[in-house]
Design an enzyme around this catalytic site. Structure first.
Site, mmCIF file in Angstrom:
data_model
loop_
_atom_site.group_PDB
_atom_site.id
_atom_site.type_symbol
_atom_site.label_atom_id
_atom_site.label_comp_id
_atom_site.label_asym_id
_atom_site.label_seq_id
_atom_site.Cartn_x
_atom_site.Cartn_y
_atom_site.Cartn_z
ATOM 1 N N SER A 62 0.813 -1.218 0.000
ATOM 2 C CA SER A 62 0.000 0.000 0.000
ATOM 3 C C SER A 62 0.845 1.265 0.000
ATOM 4 O O SER A 62 0.517 2.243 -0.682
ATOM 5 C CB SER A 62 -0.943 -0.003 1.205
ATOM 6 O OG SER A 62 -1.846 -1.082 1.124
ATOM 7 N N HIS A 123 7.570 -4.173 5.146
ATOM 8 C CA HIS A 123 7.982 -3.259 6.211
ATOM 9 C C HIS A 123 9.466 -3.372 6.528
ATOM 10 O O HIS A 123 10.028 -2.468 7.159
ATOM 11 C CB HIS A 123 7.188 -3.544 7.487
ATOM 12 C CG HIS A 123 5.732 -3.231 7.373
ATOM 13 N ND1 HIS A 123 5.203 -2.000 7.701
ATOM 14 C CD2 HIS A 123 4.687 -3.977 6.947
ATOM 15 C CE1 HIS A 123 3.891 -2.007 7.489
ATOM 16 N NE2 HIS A 123 3.565 -3.195 7.028
ATOM 17 N N ASP A 154 2.553 -10.643 5.999
ATOM 18 C CA ASP A 154 3.134 -10.526 4.664
ATOM 19 C C ASP A 154 3.910 -11.788 4.300
ATOM 20 O O ASP A 154 4.566 -11.845 3.256
ATOM 21 C CB ASP A 154 4.063 -9.306 4.597
ATOM 22 C CG ASP A 154 3.305 -8.009 4.841
ATOM 23 O OD1 ASP A 154 2.191 -7.875 4.302
ATOM 24 O OD2 ASP A 154 3.817 -7.148 5.571
ATOM 25 N N ASP A 263 4.642 3.618 8.626
ATOM 26 C CA ASP A 263 3.330 3.739 9.264
ATOM 27 C C ASP A 263 3.153 2.821 10.459
ATOM 28 O O ASP A 263 2.466 3.163 11.419
ATOM 29 C CB ASP A 263 2.197 3.547 8.247
ATOM 30 C CG ASP A 263 2.220 2.205 7.541
ATOM 31 O OD1 ASP A 263 3.314 1.625 7.382
ATOM 32 O OD2 ASP A 263 1.146 1.728 7.128
ATOM 33 N N ASP A 402 -7.956 -5.466 1.043
ATOM 34 C CA ASP A 402 -6.637 -5.721 1.607
ATOM 35 C C ASP A 402 -6.709 -6.159 3.062
ATOM 36 O O ASP A 402 -6.132 -7.181 3.448
ATOM 37 C CB ASP A 402 -5.768 -4.470 1.488
ATOM 38 C CG ASP A 402 -4.326 -4.743 1.884
ATOM 39 O OD1 ASP A 402 -3.783 -5.774 1.437
ATOM 40 O OD2 ASP A 402 -3.736 -3.946 2.627
ATOM 41 N N HIS A 406 -5.956 -9.929 4.403
ATOM 42 C CA HIS A 406 -4.840 -10.278 5.291
ATOM 43 C C HIS A 406 -5.237 -11.299 6.358
ATOM 44 O O HIS A 406 -4.366 -11.925 6.959
ATOM 45 C CB HIS A 406 -4.293 -9.023 5.973
ATOM 46 C CG HIS A 406 -3.323 -8.255 5.146
ATOM 47 N ND1 HIS A 406 -2.222 -8.829 4.556
ATOM 48 C CD2 HIS A 406 -3.285 -6.937 4.799
ATOM 49 C CE1 HIS A 406 -1.545 -7.906 3.898
ATOM 50 N NE2 HIS A 406 -2.177 -6.751 4.019
ATOM 51 N N ASP A 443 -3.933 -0.640 -5.641
ATOM 52 C CA ASP A 443 -2.514 -0.401 -5.366
ATOM 53 C C ASP A 443 -1.676 -1.667 -5.411
ATOM 54 O O ASP A 443 -0.462 -1.611 -5.583
ATOM 55 C CB ASP A 443 -2.347 0.300 -4.014
ATOM 56 C CG ASP A 443 -3.073 -0.429 -2.889
ATOM 57 O OD1 ASP A 443 -3.843 -1.372 -3.162
ATOM 58 O OD2 ASP A 443 -2.878 -0.045 -1.715
#
Length: 513
Positions: A62, A123, A154, A263, A402, A406, A443
């Site tokens: 994202s 990340h 992820d 984030d 999304d 997840h 995205d």
């Protein structure tokens, strides 16, 4: 300057995959999407790998997606910059990293290394842990404590053993470091102000306070699995040798936070660096010699940054603002930073004429418990904004594909898609009635693949599938056969009747007939 009003809808995690099996998007009842796809110009574009500034084989995400969309060009990601720095050797001479290492070494103190340990690449990346161990060894630092956050979001839900084993092997090879604690990212990387989750991570890091302890990281992981926890949800675990005590952070110690995406690193950073932090009570507040972040997490943070952000000039938001036009960004909590901070190229402040609407995400443990999330509330706010006729450009994100994707729950993800489809029909109709046009895209992929056929585990990560683009307007038009996320902003400018700034290297996908 006059411009045709346009609405950009970003369906977060909405990728394209032909097979119906384990595909929430294909299995959902989505009459509005099906109608739009059938009757309006559409195409598929790239949202991963080099087309968005990521390494080969790396799925999009994202942050990356919104950066590329908003910039109108390929933005080489921090991930790529850091990998290149390791390859070139600059990583090992980086002033911020060396400063943290030298402060610990020269004063007989400990370097604490925090971060998400996986090869997910969203990340963080495990190889950055390995490179930092090499750096510490080169510089003669002997006291390095690794505090690892487990992924399972992820990456497959039970994949941490592999990353822990590879880290242990690297520790042995480098001759420095040990794993001092571990905890799931659900706690350490919350971004929705669930401060009790963050407190459990903070207390673990600063004072070794944990519900569980183990003699090794592998033993701690096995115990967590036996309790029914998967990687993301592993509770605070102190790694304590049989003859030792939990690691604590002491005055004069150094910290390096290895997450490169900001984030989900901000909340945990705040209690370390804000003197007047008040979101929860801190039993210990060690006076650290330095708190170094791998990338810039916030303009408000007074910290050392190894790889500061690169300025993106004349992204869509800035360009539209400089033309004196009005714009709106709207999303629920989970994706609000993406349509604001990331879409604006990492700029914290809004541009002149840019309004923002934040709709709170529901307070649930996981979003399969409420797959609708706050999509209906976002839609009501969006309809009001369209009806106000104030805005030349509106950017809206729907988080459901999304965030529910997840969870790995196929049934819930189908419900999420159906929710978004209902909303899509209403907002497209309203924008057309206003005399505007709509561009719909995504995205990155996620909800189109909910099961990993190789492992048999739920597929909770993003995908490298192409993402859709649909143009909805009253003008006759065609779309290019393919493209990438960098082409979205040039396409919007073409719709608005505005020239494209020279800084944008993307090209309009749209040709009017």
């Amino acid at each position: 300057m006059k411009a045709l009003p346009v609405l950009l809808i970003i369906l977060d995690g909405f990728g394209c995959r032909d097979e119906r099996a384990n595909n929430a998007i294909a299995q959902a009842n989505k009459p509005n999407w099906d109608r739009l796809w059938k009757h309006h110009p559409h195409t598929l574009i790239h949202a991963s790998e080099s087309e968005v500034g990521l390494p080969k084989g790396q799925m999009g995400n994202s942050e990356v997606g919104h950066l590329n969309i908003g910039a109108g060009r390929v933005v080489y990601q921090e991930f790529t910059r850091i990998d290149r720095a390791i390859e070139s050797g600059y990583f090992y001479t980086n002033p911020a990293l060396l400063n943290a290492v030298h402060l610990a070494r020269d004063n007989g103190k400990t370097l604490h290394v925090l971060g998400l340990l996986s090869d997910g690449g969203v990340h963080s990346h495990e190889l950055h842990f390995h490179a930092l161990l090499d750096l510490a060894a080169r510089e003669g630092l002997s006291k390095v404590c690794l505090h690892v956050f487990l992924d399972g979001r992820d990456t497959p839900p039970k994949s941490a053993e592999l990353y822990l084993r590879r880290l242990t092997d690297k520790i042995a090879q480098a001759g420095v470091g040990h794993v001092a604690s571990m905890i799931g990212r659900y706690f350490a990387m919350d971004r929705d102000r669930r401060w009790q989750r963050v407190k459990s991570a903070y207390d673990l890091l600063t004072q070794g306070a944990a519900e569980f302890s183990a003699g090794s990281a592998q033993a701690g992981l096995e115990a967590a699995y036996a309790r029914g926890e998967t990687d993301e949800f592993v509770k605070a675990t102190a790694i304590v040798p049989a003859d030792g005590r939990p690691v604590t952070m002491e005055d004069g110690d150094s910290v390096i936070f290895l997450n490169f995406r900001s984030d989900r690193a901000r909340q945990l950073s705040r209690p370390f660096i804000e003197p007047d932090f008040s979101e929860f009570e801190r039993e210990r507040t060690p006076r650290l010699a330095t708190y170094c972040t791998l990338t810039g997490y916030s303009d408000d943070f007074d910290v050392s940054v190894a790889f500061p952000p690169e300025r993106i000039k004349n992204g869509l938001g800035e360009y539209v603002a400089n033309l004196g036009l009005r714009q709106l960004r709207i999303a629920e909590t989970e994706k609000y930073p993406h349509v604001t901070f990331f879409f604006n190229g990492g700029e914290e402040v809004s541009f002149p004429g840019e309004d923002r609407i934040l709709v709170s995400s529901p307070d649930v443990a996981t979003y399969d418990l409420k797959p609708e999330m706050s999509a209906f509330e976002v839609t009501e706010k969006l309809l009001a904004a369209i009806g106000s006729k104030q805005y030349d450009l509106i950017v809206c994100n729907y988080a459901n594909p999304d965030m529910v994707g997840h969870t790995g729950n196929l049934e819930a993800a189908i419900k999420a898609i159906e929710t978004v489809d209902t909303c899509l029909g209403r907002v497209v109709e309203a924008q057309l009635a206003r005399g505007g046009e709509v561009l719909i895209t995504a995205d990155h992929g996620n909800a189109e693949l909910m099961l990993d056929a190789e492992t048999g585990q739920a597929h909770t990560a993003h995908t490298m599938n192409l993402v859709p683009v649909i143009f909805v307007g009253r003008r006759h038009a065609s779309l290019a056969e393919t493209g990438a996320l960098e082409d979205v902003s040039p396409t919007l400018l073409r719709m608005m009747g505005l020239p494209q700034p020279p800084e944008m290297s993307g090209e309009s996908l749209l040709a009017f007939e």
